[in-house]
Design an enzyme around this catalytic site. Structure first.
Site, short mmCIF file in Angstrom:
data_model
loop_
_atom_site.label_atom_id
_atom_site.label_comp_id
_atom_site.label_asym_id
_atom_site.label_seq_id
_atom_site.Cartn_x
_atom_site.Cartn_y
_atom_site.Cartn_z
N SER A 15 0.87 -1.19 0.00
CA SER A 15 0.00 0.00 0.00
C SER A 15 0.90 1.22 0.00
O SER A 15 2.08 1.15 0.37
CB SER A 15 -0.85 -0.03 1.28
OG SER A 15 -1.40 1.25 1.52
N TYR A 25 -1.70 -0.77 10.47
CA TYR A 25 -1.83 -1.10 9.04
C TYR A 25 -0.56 -0.70 8.29
O TYR A 25 0.01 -1.50 7.54
CB TYR A 25 -3.05 -0.37 8.46
CG TYR A 25 -3.31 -0.66 7.01
CD1 TYR A 25 -3.94 -1.84 6.61
CD2 TYR A 25 -2.94 0.26 6.02
CE1 TYR A 25 -4.18 -2.10 5.26
CE2 TYR A 25 -3.18 0.00 4.68
CZ TYR A 25 -3.80 -1.17 4.30
OH TYR A 25 -4.04 -1.44 2.96
P1 NAD Z 1 -11.45 -6.09 -0.09
O1 NAD Z 1 -11.93 -6.09 1.32
O2 NAD Z 1 -12.41 -5.60 -1.13
O3 NAD Z 1 -10.98 -7.54 -0.49
C1 NAD Z 1 -10.15 -8.30 0.34
C2 NAD Z 1 -10.47 -9.76 0.13
O4 NAD Z 1 -9.53 -10.49 0.93
C3 NAD Z 1 -11.85 -10.16 0.60
O5 NAD Z 1 -12.47 -10.98 -0.36
C4 NAD Z 1 -11.60 -10.92 1.88
O6 NAD Z 1 -12.56 -11.95 2.13
C5 NAD Z 1 -10.23 -11.49 1.64
N1 NAD Z 1 -9.52 -11.76 2.87
C6 NAD Z 1 -9.39 -10.96 3.94
N2 NAD Z 1 -8.69 -11.57 4.90
C7 NAD Z 1 -8.39 -12.80 4.43
C8 NAD Z 1 -7.69 -13.91 4.96
N3 NAD Z 1 -7.19 -13.87 6.18
N4 NAD Z 1 -7.54 -14.99 4.19
C9 NAD Z 1 -8.08 -15.03 2.95
N5 NAD Z 1 -8.75 -14.03 2.41
C10 NAD Z 1 -8.91 -12.92 3.14
O7 NAD Z 1 -10.13 -5.22 -0.06
P2 NAD Z 1 -9.20 -4.65 -1.22
O8 NAD Z 1 -9.26 -3.18 -1.13
O9 NAD Z 1 -9.44 -5.30 -2.49
O10 NAD Z 1 -7.79 -5.06 -0.64
C11 NAD Z 1 -6.91 -5.94 -1.25
C12 NAD Z 1 -5.50 -5.60 -0.81
O11 NAD Z 1 -5.19 -4.29 -1.26
C13 NAD Z 1 -5.27 -5.59 0.68
O12 NAD Z 1 -4.04 -6.17 0.97
C14 NAD Z 1 -5.27 -4.13 1.02
O13 NAD Z 1 -4.55 -3.85 2.18
C15 NAD Z 1 -4.63 -3.55 -0.20
N6 NAD Z 1 -4.87 -2.14 -0.43
C16 NAD Z 1 -6.14 -1.65 -0.59
C17 NAD Z 1 -6.34 -0.31 -0.77
C18 NAD Z 1 -7.70 0.29 -0.95
O14 NAD Z 1 -7.82 1.51 -0.91
N7 NAD Z 1 -8.73 -0.48 -1.16
C19 NAD Z 1 -5.25 0.55 -0.80
C20 NAD Z 1 -3.97 0.02 -0.65
C21 NAD Z 1 -3.80 -1.32 -0.47
#
Ligand code: NAD
Length: 586
Positions: free
Chosen positions: A456, A469
């Site tokens: 991130s 985080y």
């Molecule tokens: P999201 O919540 O839409 O999707 C995350 C998915 O991961 C979900 O389907 C959830 O069920 C699954 N998950 C969560 N914990 C889990 C576990 N312990 N084992 C297996 N599956 C698990 O979130 P997203 O925004 O798509 O996030 C994806 C990645 O991107 C994450 O690592 C997040 O930190 C990172 N990220 C997101 C953003 C943002 O703004 N959305 C920004 C920077 C980084």
């Protein structure tokens, strides 16, 4: 001495030489003829041939003057493309009299196979051609002509670039010296030099005939290159479908050489892979899989590739890609993007239903196969079981995307040890388990691969609101950098993706440390609204993931704010520190 286990051998007499021909597999199946390059013998194909022998009638032969085939007398004039075409036709008639064969060539095997597939007298004898690391001399001649007739700085640069890569061709044109070198010190040192330069796996390749192969094979160049390049044929059109596999790290050939190829080949399928020149030795799984897919498609009447569309189909068609957290947001969009590019996809999520939906949609979008697996990435044993199952049922993963993650906000003193454990278990340990288990399988296979870790912008942008985080993501970023250094020598790339605010479900499930249940719901809603207003789609992050793999990028900030923060972290960290003190709006 042969390293082709289980091969049946026969001799084919043609034009004053005797060719040593080896066959594997069922002669009733479609025939695949593998032609080796320089300085090589048919054994360069041993790994690929073994993988194809279950499905096809695989035929290999030592080119005249190489391996156990006899050499023409005199050598000069004995290696012209016309004579090599005679040899191929004699072998094809002997091993597959009534049916056209599927040709595969590497290096000089590919150079001569281009001749076979573009001259009229072989029409009807070749069903398809898979080319790697060896251009048609006619196409090459025209490629240079066109660039020199209408020169631009870029075009001249391309010609000079390829000219520099062809240094060995000039050397091979000098009389006697190459023969002396190959029969002397170079022949002795070659296996060691090659193993080091190309990172070849250990084994009984190259064979003991190398010095003679290399000395005789110098005539391949002398008998053909200058003559053909000076007067390339104008009618060198392929009369069979061609699959071009381009190793992107080839030190002898520029990928630009193939820019004009559609003009010569009406039915062209392009494939690329991040590897050096000797792909039959270093990437036999991928090469065999692409040959199998292409040959099966052509036999079934298909001329276009079965898998993949879009700008990255050449790279990911047929590859095995595993994405964690594929049930939502960035993970789901990434699984879809790989599916569209023709990859086989394993969608992993702790939410079984969500993973199943992703897999189903991935198939509809073009994945030749897609599976859903339920696993919690923070569970070491569960991940071990997953890794065992994936290896046993689907194979070694080519691209691993450690994406699963959870959000956690709240001041440092509000964040309890349980909160810390939860976020580190998923965001950091999840990535560690993925890298350890699937990375180990990649390294053990020894045929390269790529790991993408979704970190991130919070990894390099401090904030008073996200201590846990951000710490987890900073750790993922550093882990990615360390692993990248460790795996570089094994052809395994590691990329860290650093998105800013992306409109996904993460806001709805993020934990707000210090807030009671009602307050937490309120904040989740407000954050979701903020992310919604920003409205950066996860599909754009998915595109960045695919591009990162193609370019083997180390750290990829996505979204303008993430890119801006990345620049500030490098050039004005004080500004970022000041911004870190600002209270968040929610
Ligand atoms: P999201 O919540 O839409 O999707 C995350 C998915 O991961 C979900 O389907 C959830 O069920 C699954 N998950 C969560 N914990 C889990 C576990 N312990 N084992 C297996 N599956 C698990 O979130 P997203 O925004 O798509 O996030 C994806 C990645 O991107 C994450 O690592 C997040 O930190 C990172 N990220 C997101 C953003 C943002 O703004 N959305 C920004 C920077 C980084």
């Amino acid at each position: 001495m042969t390293v082709l286990k289980g091969a049946r051998e026969r001799w084919v007499r043609t034009g004053g030489v005797e060719l040593c021909v080896a066959e594997l597999g069922d002669p009733e199946q479609p025939t695949v003829v593998l032609v080796h390059g320089y300085p090589d013998s048919k054994e360069v194909w041993s790994e690929v041939a073994a993988r194809l022998a279950d499905r096809f009638h695989v035929v290999l032969y030592d080119v005249r003057g190489h391996g156990r085939s006899t050499a023409p007398q005199p050598l000069r004039g004995g290696f012209t493309l016309e004579k090599l075409t005679d040899d191929f036709l004699a072998v094809a008639d002997a091993v597959s009299p009534g049916r056209p064969v599927h040709l595969v060539g590497h290096d000089w095997g590919s150079v001569q196979a281009w001749e076979f597939v573009t001259v009229r007298r072989t029409e009807g004898r070749i069903a398809s051609f898979t080319s790697m690391s060896g251009p048609s001399l006619d196409h090459f001649g025209h490629w240079i002509d066109r660039r020199l007739k209408r020169p631009t700085p870029r075009r001249v640069g391309q010609v000079l670039g390829q000219g520099a890569k062809s240094w060995y061709v000039y050397l091979l044109h000098t009389p006697v010296l190459p023969e002396l070198a190959w029969r002397g010190p170079l022949g002795k040192a070659w296996p060691r030099l090659l193993a080091r330069a190309e990172n070849l796996p250990r084994g009984d390749y190259p064979t003991s005939s190398l010095p003679t192969d290399a000395a005789h094979g110098a005539w391949l160049y002398r008998d053909n290159v200058r003559a053909r390049m000076r007067r390339p044929r104008d009618d060198a059109y392929a009369h069979a479908p061609v699959q071009l596999i381009t190793p992107l790290g080839d030190v002898f050939l520029s990928e630009r050489l193939y820019d004009d190829l559609e003009q010569w080949v009406p039915q062209l399928t392009r494939r690329t892979l991040p590897a050096k020149h000797w792909v039959p030795r270093t990437r036999p799984d991928r090469i065999a899989a692409w040959i199998e897919e292409f040959v099966t498609g052509v036999e079934g009447g298909r001329t276009a590739p079965a898998t993949g569309k879009g700008p990255h189909a050449d790279r990911f068609g047929g590859q095995l890609v595993l994405v964690t957290g594929a049930g939502s947001g960035i993970g789901r969009a990434t699984a879809y993007a790989f599916a569209e590019a023709g990859a086989r996809v394993v969608a992993v999520d702790r939410d079984a239903e969500a993973a199943a939906r992703t897999a189903e949609m991935a198939r509809l979008l073009g994945a030749p196969a897609a599976w859903a697996e339920t696993a919690d990435v923070s569970d070491a044993q569960g991940m071990e079981k997953l890794a065992e199952k994936v290896a046993a049922e689907y194979g070694v993963v080519d691209v691993l995307v450690n994406n699963a993650g959870i959000g956690m906000t709240g001041s440092f003193f509000d964040t309890t040890p349980e909160d810390w454990k939860k976020v580190l278990d998923v965001n950091l340990w999840g990535v560690i388990h993925g890298c350890r288990l699937f990375g180990k399988q990649m390294a053990a296979r020894g045929q390269g691969g790529h790991i993408v870790n979704v970190a991130s912008a919070a990894a390099y942008q401090p904030s008073r609101a996200l201590p846990a985080y951000s710490t987890s993501k900073a750790a993922v970023l550093m882990l990615s950098e360390c692993l990248r250094a460790e795996l570089a020598g094994q052809g395994i790339g590691v990329s860290a993706i650093c998105p800013g605010l992306v409109n996904t479900n993460i806001t709805a499930t993020a934990r707000f440390a210090g807030a009671d249940a009602e307050e937490e719901r309120r904040r989740q809603k407000r954050t979701a609204k903020l992310y919604g207003m920003r409205n950066y789609p996860p599909e754009k992050v998915a595109d960045a993931v695919l591009r990162a793999v193609v370019r083997d990028a180390a750290v990829v900030p996505v979204t303008p704010e993430a890119r801006g923060a990345h620049l500030l972290a490098r050039f004005a960290p004080r500004v970022l520190r000041a911004l870190a003190r600002v209270r968040p709006p929610v």
